[in-house]
Design a protein around this motif. Structure first.
Motif, PDB file in Angstrom:
ATOM      1  N   GLU A 139       0.834  -1.262   0.049  1.00  0.00           N
ATOM      2  CA  GLU A 139      -0.095   0.015   0.121  1.00  0.00           C
ATOM      3  C   GLU A 139       0.988   1.228  -0.086  1.00  0.00           C
ATOM      4  O   GLU A 139       0.223   2.287  -0.255  1.00  0.00           O
ATOM      5  CB  GLU A 139      -0.876  -0.053   1.181  1.00  0.00           C
ATOM      6  N   ALA A 140       2.353   1.183   0.186  1.00  0.00           N
ATOM      7  CA  ALA A 140       3.114   2.398   0.460  1.00  0.00           C
ATOM      8  C   ALA A 140       4.315   2.113  -0.161  1.00  0.00           C
ATOM      9  O   ALA A 140       5.133   0.851   0.121  1.00  0.00           O
ATOM     10  CB  ALA A 140       2.872   2.894   1.903  1.00  0.00           C
ATOM     11  N   THR A 141       4.958   3.130  -0.998  1.00  0.00           N
ATOM     12  CA  THR A 141       6.377   2.800  -1.385  1.00  0.00           C
ATOM     13  C   THR A 141       7.099   4.047  -0.910  1.00  0.00           C
ATOM     14  O   THR A 141       6.605   5.099  -0.410  1.00  0.00           O
ATOM     15  CB  THR A 141       6.757   3.026  -2.915  1.00  0.00           C
ATOM     16  N   TRP A 142       8.365   3.638  -0.639  1.00  0.00           N
ATOM     17  CA  TRP A 142       9.230   4.593   0.293  1.00  0.00           C
ATOM     18  C   TRP A 142      10.693   4.725  -0.561  1.00  0.00           C
ATOM     19  O   TRP A 142      10.879   4.195  -1.500  1.00  0.00           O
ATOM     20  CB  TRP A 142       9.585   3.924   1.519  1.00  0.00           C
ATOM     21  N   ALA A 143      11.311   5.973  -0.236  1.00  0.00           N
ATOM     22  CA  ALA A 143      12.681   6.229  -0.593  1.00  0.00           C
ATOM     23  C   ALA A 143      13.208   6.960   0.664  1.00  0.00           C
ATOM     24  O   ALA A 143      12.731   7.709   1.369  1.00  0.00           O
ATOM     25  CB  ALA A 143      12.590   7.159  -1.891  1.00  0.00           C
ATOM     26  N   LEU A 144      14.717   6.815   0.447  1.00  0.00           N
ATOM     27  CA  LEU A 144      15.454   7.144   1.584  1.00  0.00           C
ATOM     28  C   LEU A 144      16.371   8.342   1.150  1.00  0.00           C
ATOM     29  O   LEU A 144      17.341   8.473   0.178  1.00  0.00           O
ATOM     30  CB  LEU A 144      16.472   6.292   2.152  1.00  0.00           C
ATOM     31  N   ALA A 145      16.240   9.628   1.702  1.00  0.00           N
ATOM     32  CA  ALA A 145      16.844  10.848   1.061  1.00  0.00           C
ATOM     33  C   ALA A 145      17.814  11.125   2.217  1.00  0.00           C
ATOM     34  O   ALA A 145      17.721  11.712   3.079  1.00  0.00           O
ATOM     35  CB  ALA A 145      15.919  11.822   1.002  1.00  0.00           C
ATOM     36  N   TRP A 146      19.108  10.630   1.909  1.00  0.00           N
ATOM     37  CA  TRP A 146      20.166  11.033   2.770  1.00  0.00           C
ATOM     38  C   TRP A 146      21.275  11.930   1.859  1.00  0.00           C
ATOM     39  O   TRP A 146      22.059  12.394   2.697  1.00  0.00           O
ATOM     40  CB  TRP A 146      20.849   9.585   3.183  1.00  0.00           C
ATOM     41  N   ALA A 147      21.394  11.573   0.929  1.00  0.00           N
ATOM     42  CA  ALA A 147      22.577  12.289  -0.089  1.00  0.00           C
ATOM     43  C   ALA A 147      22.364  13.716  -0.210  1.00  0.00           C
ATOM     44  O   ALA A 147      21.135  14.084  -0.290  1.00  0.00           O
ATOM     45  CB  ALA A 147      22.837  11.811  -1.341  1.00  0.00           C
ATOM     46  N   GLU A 148      23.384  14.518  -0.187  1.00  0.00           N
ATOM     47  CA  GLU A 148      23.101  15.994  -0.672  1.00  0.00           C
ATOM     48  C   GLU A 148      24.112  16.405  -1.367  1.00  0.00           C
ATOM     49  O   GLU A 148      25.392  15.783  -1.822  1.00  0.00           O
ATOM     50  CB  GLU A 148      23.356  16.927   0.753  1.00  0.00           C
ATOM     51  N   PRO A 149      24.015  17.532  -2.427  1.00  0.00           N
ATOM     52  CA  PRO A 149      25.265  18.041  -3.015  1.00  0.00           C
ATOM     53  C   PRO A 149      26.384  18.133  -2.290  1.00  0.00           C
ATOM     54  O   PRO A 149      26.532  18.767  -1.446  1.00  0.00           O
ATOM     55  CB  PRO A 149      24.673  19.497  -3.804  1.00  0.00           C
ATOM     56  N   GLY A 150      27.297  17.485  -2.933  1.00  0.00           N
ATOM     57  CA  GLY A 150      28.733  17.643  -2.423  1.00  0.00           C
ATOM     58  C   GLY A 150      29.094  16.776  -1.413  1.00  0.00           C
ATOM     59  O   GLY A 150      30.090  16.682  -0.795  1.00  0.00           O
ATOM     60  N   SER A 151      28.129  15.797  -0.909  1.00  0.00           N
ATOM     61  CA  SER A 151      28.516  14.983   0.307  1.00  0.00           C
ATOM     62  C   SER A 151      29.321  13.831   0.099  1.00  0.00           C
ATOM     63  O   SER A 151      30.073  13.488   1.111  1.00  0.00           O
ATOM     64  CB  SER A 151      27.090  14.594   0.804  1.00  0.00           C
ATOM     65  N   ARG A 152      29.557  13.222  -1.177  1.00  0.00           N
ATOM     66  CA  ARG A 152      30.442  12.462  -1.536  1.00  0.00           C
ATOM     67  C   ARG A 152      30.331  11.164  -0.850  1.00  0.00           C
ATOM     68  O   ARG A 152      31.310  10.712  -0.043  1.00  0.00           O
ATOM     69  CB  ARG A 152      31.852  12.990  -1.673  1.00  0.00           C
ATOM     70  N   TYR A 153      29.138  10.606  -0.578  1.00  0.00           N
ATOM     71  CA  TYR A 153      28.995   9.501   0.250  1.00  0.00           C
ATOM     72  C   TYR A 153      29.004   9.617   1.682  1.00  0.00           C
ATOM     73  O   TYR A 153      29.169   8.789   2.528  1.00  0.00           O
ATOM     74  CB  TYR A 153      29.726   8.316  -0.145  1.00  0.00           C
ATOM     75  N   ASN A 154      29.351  10.674   2.401  1.00  0.00           N
ATOM     76  CA  ASN A 154      29.541  10.973   3.813  1.00  0.00           C
ATOM     77  C   ASN A 154      28.250  11.107   4.278  1.00  0.00           C
ATOM     78  O   ASN A 154      27.277  12.123   4.219  1.00  0.00           O
ATOM     79  CB  ASN A 154      30.160  12.301   3.863  1.00  0.00           C
ATOM     80  N   LEU A 155      27.777  10.110   5.153  1.00  0.00           N
ATOM     81  CA  LEU A 155      26.217  10.017   5.916  1.00  0.00           C
ATOM     82  C   LEU A 155      26.395  11.222   6.786  1.00  0.00           C
ATOM     83  O   LEU A 155      25.113  11.568   7.157  1.00  0.00           O
ATOM     84  CB  LEU A 155      26.341   9.061   6.701  1.00  0.00           C
ATOM     85  N   ASN A 156      27.083  11.928   7.283  1.00  0.00           N
ATOM     86  CA  ASN A 156      27.250  12.810   8.370  1.00  0.00           C
ATOM     87  C   ASN A 156      27.337  14.252   7.732  1.00  0.00           C
ATOM     88  O   ASN A 156      27.192  15.267   8.542  1.00  0.00           O
ATOM     89  CB  ASN A 156      28.452  12.861   9.292  1.00  0.00           C
ATOM     90  N   LYS A 157      27.629  14.391   6.313  1.00  0.00           N
ATOM     91  CA  LYS A 157      27.514  15.676   5.795  1.00  0.00           C
ATOM     92  C   LYS A 157      26.023  16.127   5.419  1.00  0.00           C
ATOM     93  O   LYS A 157      25.616  16.044   4.380  1.00  0.00           O
ATOM     94  CB  LYS A 157      28.374  15.486   4.624  1.00  0.00           C
ATOM     95  N   VAL A 158      25.341  16.509   6.516  1.00  0.00           N
ATOM     96  CA  VAL A 158      23.890  16.965   6.395  1.00  0.00           C
ATOM     97  C   VAL A 158      23.882  18.501   6.688  1.00  0.00           C
ATOM     98  O   VAL A 158      23.838  18.857   7.710  1.00  0.00           O
ATOM     99  CB  VAL A 158      23.236  16.068   7.368  1.00  0.00           C
ATOM    100  N   SER A 159      23.328  18.996   5.618  1.00  0.00           N
ATOM    101  CA  SER A 159      22.928  20.653   5.939  1.00  0.00           C
ATOM    102  C   SER A 159      21.388  20.919   5.932  1.00  0.00           C
ATOM    103  O   SER A 159      21.097  22.041   6.396  1.00  0.00           O
ATOM    104  CB  SER A 159      23.590  21.475   4.889  1.00  0.00           C
ATOM    105  N   VAL A 160      20.690  19.847   5.535  1.00  0.00           N
ATOM    106  CA  VAL A 160      19.338  19.964   5.691  1.00  0.00           C
ATOM    107  C   VAL A 160      18.933  20.274   7.285  1.00  0.00           C
ATOM    108  O   VAL A 160      19.159  19.546   7.972  1.00  0.00           O
ATOM    109  CB  VAL A 160      18.389  19.014   5.333  1.00  0.00           C
ATOM    110  N   SER A 161      18.312  21.323   7.542  1.00  0.00           N
ATOM    111  CA  SER A 161      17.912  21.635   9.037  1.00  0.00           C
ATOM    112  C   SER A 161      16.617  21.092   9.508  1.00  0.00           C
ATOM    113  O   SER A 161      15.517  21.066   8.606  1.00  0.00           O
ATOM    114  CB  SER A 161      18.154  23.163   9.242  1.00  0.00           C
ATOM    115  N   ALA A 162      16.477  20.926  10.621  1.00  0.00           N
ATOM    116  CA  ALA A 162      15.145  20.696  11.267  1.00  0.00           C
ATOM    117  C   ALA A 162      14.970  21.162  12.604  1.00  0.00           C
ATOM    118  O   ALA A 162      15.865  21.154  13.702  1.00  0.00           O
ATOM    119  CB  ALA A 162      15.087  18.963  11.572  1.00  0.00           C
ATOM    120  N   ASP A 163      14.178  22.260  12.498  1.00  0.00           N
ATOM    121  CA  ASP A 163      14.265  23.116  13.817  1.00  0.00           C
ATOM    122  C   ASP A 163      12.862  22.849  14.282  1.00  0.00           C
ATOM    123  O   ASP A 163      11.523  22.394  13.801  1.00  0.00           O
ATOM    124  CB  ASP A 163      13.939  24.707  13.364  1.00  0.00           C
ATOM    125  N   ARG A 164      13.063  22.666  15.714  1.00  0.00           N
ATOM    126  CA  ARG A 164      11.687  22.305  16.592  1.00  0.00           C
ATOM    127  C   ARG A 164      10.721  23.337  16.600  1.00  0.00           C
ATOM    128  O   ARG A 164      11.414  24.311  17.188  1.00  0.00           O
ATOM    129  CB  ARG A 164      12.042  21.564  17.887  1.00  0.00           C
TER     130      ARG A 164
END
Length: 376
Positions: free
Chosen positions: A118-143
């Protein structure tokens, strides 16, 4: 190394093989890829009916248990038939993260939806210039009250145009590159402020560049603990590499078989290609590369199943070895088929394209060779 499958696992493999042989031939796949959607919802529903969409999950979640072994069986057969439906993204990646991190309510609701198709998913982890680095995350999440507000850009999100929901990595604290402070969020693909620019990939699938502009996500959509998403993504990458290596083995198996068959029928100078000793040597090299890759892939699968502490190093070693071997086999298959190997009418070119895409998912062989060396 040769893994001895249980009766249930043998039945699973046989059912997948039978379905793909009867209903997912090369011409059937070509029609699916050429269609406007690029994948088949009818095939997806049949995967659900066969129990494939729940198979890697634990028994209490409707699966067969032994997740890595079950994933290996399915992905290897999917690799042989070049299945384009988002099984890897939905079941292995998203389903694996939900099962590992989700609350009881999230597991019960979301895994049931996945299992039912009933549902399909995708994982959005990569960012421009991240070069496979999982910790290179600039997308912000403010509470903000009962919500988080996400802003930023994700790149090359495989199967995102097909996804109903996304798992998005975003930074809730720390600086870009820090291991701490990365969190995972469940985001509706139709959420206000989310823009998706889709495109075709080289292997006939779809991907997207995603821009999030003040996308509000309920706090209940946080997956796992706030700020501890990097460890979960690292574990996910190891499992993903196991699945991708199994898929590559399936593709390599078909490339070897197709090349051997062609060498027995194609004649040059009045004799079959297979009669030339130098070409026999090349096909032996292809066979050896495949068998070495199979052994390493199975070793990785068993290590994943046992939750061994050294699995990350082994995963990088397997991604490197299988990646180089797959490219070698693909290049040899195309060259030994001559000009036909470059045509869309022949399967070998499509396998080579898929191998090329697998090569760069979650890190190319050169990246993982360096990781393996640093871990030594």
């Amino acid at each position: 190394m040769d893994i001895e499958l249980t009766v249930d696992q043998e039945l699973l493999r046989n059912s997948v093989q039978r379905f793909l042989k009867d209903e997912y031939g090369f011409d059937d796949r070509a029609k699916i890829v050429a269609g406007e959607d690029g994948w088949s919802r009818a095939v997806w529903a049949k995967f659900a009916d066969l129990g494939l969409l729940a198979a890697p999950f634990a028994e209490e979640h409707g699966g067969l248990g032994n997740g890595p072994l079950t994933t290996m069986i399915v992905m290897q057969e999917f690799g042989r038939s070049l299945v384009v439906e988002p099984y890897f993204e939905t079941v292995v990646l998203a389903g694996g993260l939900i099962e590992a991190l989700g609350t009881d309510g999230q597991r019960q609701e979301l895994l049931a939806e996945i299992a039912a198709g009933e549902a399909t998913w995708a994982l959005a982890w990569a960012e421009p210039g991240s070069r496979y680095n999982l910790n290179k995350v600039s997308v912000s999440a403010d509470r903000r009250g009962d919500d988080y507000v996400l802003s930023g850009t994700k790149a090359a999100v495989i199967c995102a145009p097909w996804a109903d929901r996304l798992i998005v990595s975003a930074r809730t604290s720390g600086r870009d590159g820090d291991r701490d402070g990365v969190s995972l969020f469940i985001v509706d693909s139709r959420a206000a402020g989310l823009h998706m620019q889709g495109y075709r990939t080289i292997d006939g699938r779809r991907a997207a560049e995603i821009t999030l502009k003040d996308v509000r996500v309920p706090a209940s959509n946080l997956l796992g603990r706030e700020g501890q998403g990097s460890a979960a993504l690292e574990n996910c990458r190891d499992r993903a590499i196991g699945g991708l290596c199994a898929e590559a083995i399936g593709a390599m198996t078909e490339l070897n078989a197709a090349t051997l068959d062609y060498s027995k029928t194609r004649k040059q100078f009045g004799v079959t290609l297979g009669s030339f000793q130098v070409l026999q040597h090349r096909m032996v090299d292809m066979f050896i590369a495949l068998q070495e890759s199979v052994s390493l892939m199975q070793h990785l699968t068993l290590t994943l199943a046992s939750n061994d502490a050294d699995v990350t190093k082994l995963a990088s070693g397997a991604k490197t070895k299988v990646g180089y071997a797959a490219r070698f086999i693909g290049e040899q298959a195309i060259q030994l088929h001559g000009g036909m190997g470059m045509s869309d009418e022949l399967k070998v070119g499509h396998y080579f394209k898929r191998i090329g895409a697998i090569d760069i998912q979650f890190g190319d062989p050169a990246f993982h060779l360096m990781r393996f060396a640093r871990a030594a």
